[in-house]
Design a protein around this motif. Structure first.
Motif, PDB file in Angstrom:
ATOM      1  N   MET A   1       0.842  -1.203   0.000  1.00  0.00           N
ATOM      2  CA  MET A   1       0.000   0.000   0.000  1.00  0.00           C
ATOM      3  C   MET A   1       0.877   1.253   0.000  1.00  0.00           C
ATOM      4  SD  MET A   1      -3.223  -0.627  -0.168  1.00  0.00           S
ATOM      5  CE  MET A   1      -3.992   0.835   0.468  1.00  0.00           C
ATOM      6  N   VAL A   2       1.937   1.226   0.790  1.00  0.00           N
ATOM      7  CA  VAL A   2       2.843   2.375   0.855  1.00  0.00           C
ATOM      8  C   VAL A   2       3.577   2.556  -0.472  1.00  0.00           C
ATOM      9  CG1 VAL A   2       4.938   3.253   1.971  1.00  0.00           C
ATOM     10  CG2 VAL A   2       3.126   2.239   3.346  1.00  0.00           C
ATOM     11  N   THR A   3       4.135   1.475  -1.002  1.00  0.00           N
ATOM     12  CA  THR A   3       4.882   1.616  -2.256  1.00  0.00           C
ATOM     13  C   THR A   3       3.960   1.916  -3.442  1.00  0.00           C
ATOM     14  OG1 THR A   3       4.870  -0.781  -2.613  1.00  0.00           O
ATOM     15  CG2 THR A   3       6.798   0.165  -1.510  1.00  0.00           C
ATOM     16  N   ALA A   4       2.737   1.396  -3.405  1.00  0.00           N
ATOM     17  CA  ALA A   4       1.797   1.710  -4.491  1.00  0.00           C
ATOM     18  C   ALA A   4       1.425   3.188  -4.461  1.00  0.00           C
ATOM     19  CB  ALA A   4       0.548   0.842  -4.381  1.00  0.00           C
ATOM     20  N   ALA A   5       1.195   3.720  -3.275  1.00  0.00           N
ATOM     21  CA  ALA A   5       0.858   5.145  -3.176  1.00  0.00           C
ATOM     22  C   ALA A   5       2.017   6.009  -3.655  1.00  0.00           C
ATOM     23  CB  ALA A   5       0.497   5.484  -1.732  1.00  0.00           C
ATOM     24  N   SER A   6       3.228   5.655  -3.271  1.00  0.00           N
ATOM     25  CA  SER A   6       4.373   6.457  -3.726  1.00  0.00           C
ATOM     26  C   SER A   6       4.601   6.307  -5.224  1.00  0.00           C
ATOM     27  CB  SER A   6       5.626   6.085  -2.939  1.00  0.00           C
ATOM     28  OG  SER A   6       6.010   4.767  -3.228  1.00  0.00           O
ATOM     29  N   THR A   7       4.366   5.113  -5.774  1.00  0.00           N
ATOM     30  CA  THR A   7       4.526   4.915  -7.214  1.00  0.00           C
ATOM     31  C   THR A   7       3.480   5.694  -7.995  1.00  0.00           C
ATOM     32  OG1 THR A   7       5.443   2.709  -6.852  1.00  0.00           O
ATOM     33  CG2 THR A   7       4.602   3.185  -9.045  1.00  0.00           C
ATOM     34  N   VAL A   8       2.252   5.679  -7.522  1.00  0.00           N
ATOM     35  CA  VAL A   8       1.192   6.441  -8.201  1.00  0.00           C
ATOM     36  C   VAL A   8       1.500   7.925  -8.158  1.00  0.00           C
ATOM     37  CG1 VAL A   8      -1.229   7.121  -8.014  1.00  0.00           C
ATOM     38  CG2 VAL A   8      -0.607   4.717  -7.926  1.00  0.00           C
ATOM     39  N   MET A   9       1.930   8.420  -7.000  1.00  0.00           N
ATOM     40  CA  MET A   9       2.265   9.846  -6.903  1.00  0.00           C
ATOM     41  C   MET A   9       3.449  10.196  -7.794  1.00  0.00           C
ATOM     42  SD  MET A   9       1.542  10.963  -2.966  1.00  0.00           S
ATOM     43  CE  MET A   9       2.874  10.010  -2.295  1.00  0.00           C
ATOM     44  N   LEU A  10       4.436   9.326  -7.864  1.00  0.00           N
ATOM     45  CA  LEU A  10       5.613   9.583  -8.693  1.00  0.00           C
ATOM     46  C   LEU A  10       5.250   9.597 -10.172  1.00  0.00           C
ATOM     47  CD1 LEU A  10       8.774   9.788  -8.846  1.00  0.00           C
ATOM     48  CD2 LEU A  10       8.710   7.325  -9.212  1.00  0.00           C
ATOM     49  N   VAL A  11       4.455   8.630 -10.605  1.00  0.00           N
ATOM     50  CA  VAL A  11       4.138   8.524 -12.034  1.00  0.00           C
ATOM     51  C   VAL A  11       3.190   9.631 -12.480  1.00  0.00           C
ATOM     52  CG1 VAL A  11       2.947   7.090 -13.742  1.00  0.00           C
ATOM     53  CG2 VAL A  11       4.614   6.072 -12.199  1.00  0.00           C
ATOM     54  N   PHE A  12       2.164   9.911 -11.699  1.00  0.00           N
ATOM     55  CA  PHE A  12       1.165  10.872 -12.151  1.00  0.00           C
ATOM     56  C   PHE A  12       1.499  12.321 -11.821  1.00  0.00           C
ATOM     57  CE2 PHE A  12      -1.565   7.005 -11.988  1.00  0.00           C
ATOM     58  CZ  PHE A  12      -1.740   6.916 -13.353  1.00  0.00           C
ATOM     59  N   SER A  13       2.476  12.563 -10.985  1.00  0.00           N
ATOM     60  CA  SER A  13       2.836  13.946 -10.692  1.00  0.00           C
ATOM     61  C   SER A  13       4.119  14.360 -11.385  1.00  0.00           C
ATOM     62  CB  SER A  13       2.997  14.151  -9.189  1.00  0.00           C
ATOM     63  OG  SER A  13       4.140  13.455  -8.726  1.00  0.00           O
ATOM     64  N   SER A  14       4.751  13.452 -12.105  1.00  0.00           N
ATOM     65  CA  SER A  14       5.978  13.816 -12.803  1.00  0.00           C
ATOM     66  C   SER A  14       5.641  14.750 -13.949  1.00  0.00           C
ATOM     67  CB  SER A  14       6.709  12.570 -13.300  1.00  0.00           C
ATOM     68  OG  SER A  14       5.937  11.916 -14.266  1.00  0.00           O
ATOM     69  N   SER A  15       6.542  15.654 -14.217  1.00  0.00           N
ATOM     70  CA  SER A  15       6.276  16.661 -15.257  1.00  0.00           C
ATOM     71  C   SER A  15       6.860  16.186 -16.574  1.00  0.00           C
ATOM     72  CB  SER A  15       6.877  17.999 -14.845  1.00  0.00           C
ATOM     73  OG  SER A  15       8.265  17.839 -14.634  1.00  0.00           O
ATOM     74  N   ARG A  16       6.095  15.432 -17.290  1.00  0.00           N
ATOM     75  CA  ARG A  16       6.505  14.998 -18.630  1.00  0.00           C
ATOM     76  C   ARG A  16       5.994  16.023 -19.631  1.00  0.00           C
ATOM     77  NH1 ARG A  16       5.195  10.002 -16.292  1.00  0.00           N
ATOM     78  NH2 ARG A  16       7.021   8.692 -16.133  1.00  0.00           N
TER      79      ARG A  16
END
Length: 178
Positions: free
Chosen positions: A147-162
């Motif tokens: 749950m912790v790593t999924a939340a951090s992965t989702v935040m990392l992928v969807f908040s990255s500035s591509r």
């Protein structure tokens, strides 16, 4: 900013290491419970005939073993992806999907085994119950880690500035392509 990213990367590696350790513990305890479980043959009497039915290892125990093996593959995947494919958008979405599958698998796995602990499959007189309880507890901790790593992965992928790709086609003043 650079120190903050290094700390997050170190924390990510530590969480992945814990996931790997807990998966190995679940493999060991669940594997032992499966090994010492003794199936039984039951004589079934029905209106249309009689037969002997064999009750073997419950499917939930095998599913928990699958979750542990899947976790080892996930940790290896995230380690390889984190090193070589950090900027690819598609890989980011694959990482989110893998995390979602892992979260749901561990949730289903530890709950399915926990439900069977109180049944006749695992009564207090059998040797496999203690290790099965340990596998269930570590499975629950594994779910929390995911749950912790999924939340951090989702935040990392969807908040990255591509940056979106810019079209190189020349346009006229009306906006139509030439």
């Amino acid at each position: 900013m650079a120190m903050d990213m290094a700390e997050h990367k170190t924390l990510g590696y530590a969480l992945r290491g814990l996931q790997l350790i807990f998966a190995i513990i679940v493999m060991g305890t669940d594997g032992y419970a499966i090994h010492v479980f003794h199936g039984r043959t039951v004589y079934e009497h029905f209106e249309f005939g009689n037969f002997y039915d064999y009750y073997g290892v419950p499917d939930a125990w095998g599913f928990l073993m699958f979750c542990a093996a899947w976790t080892v593959l996930i940790v290896i995947f995230h380690f390889i992806v984190g090193i070589s494919f950090a900027d690819h958008a598609l890989i980011g979405y694959v990482r989110v999907a893998v995390e979602a599958v892992a979260v749901l698998s561990w949730l289903a796995g530890f709950i399915a085994v926990a439900v069977q602990i109180s049944t006749h499959t695992c009564s207090s007189g059998k040797n496999s119950c203690g290790s099965l309880k340990a596998a269930t507890v570590f499975g629950a901790f594994e779910w929390l880690l995911f749950m912790v790593t999924a939340a951090s992965t989702v935040m990392l992928v969807f908040s990255s500035s591509r940056k979106p790709s810019v079209s190189t086609t020349p346009t006229t003043k009306s906006g139509a392509a030439v």
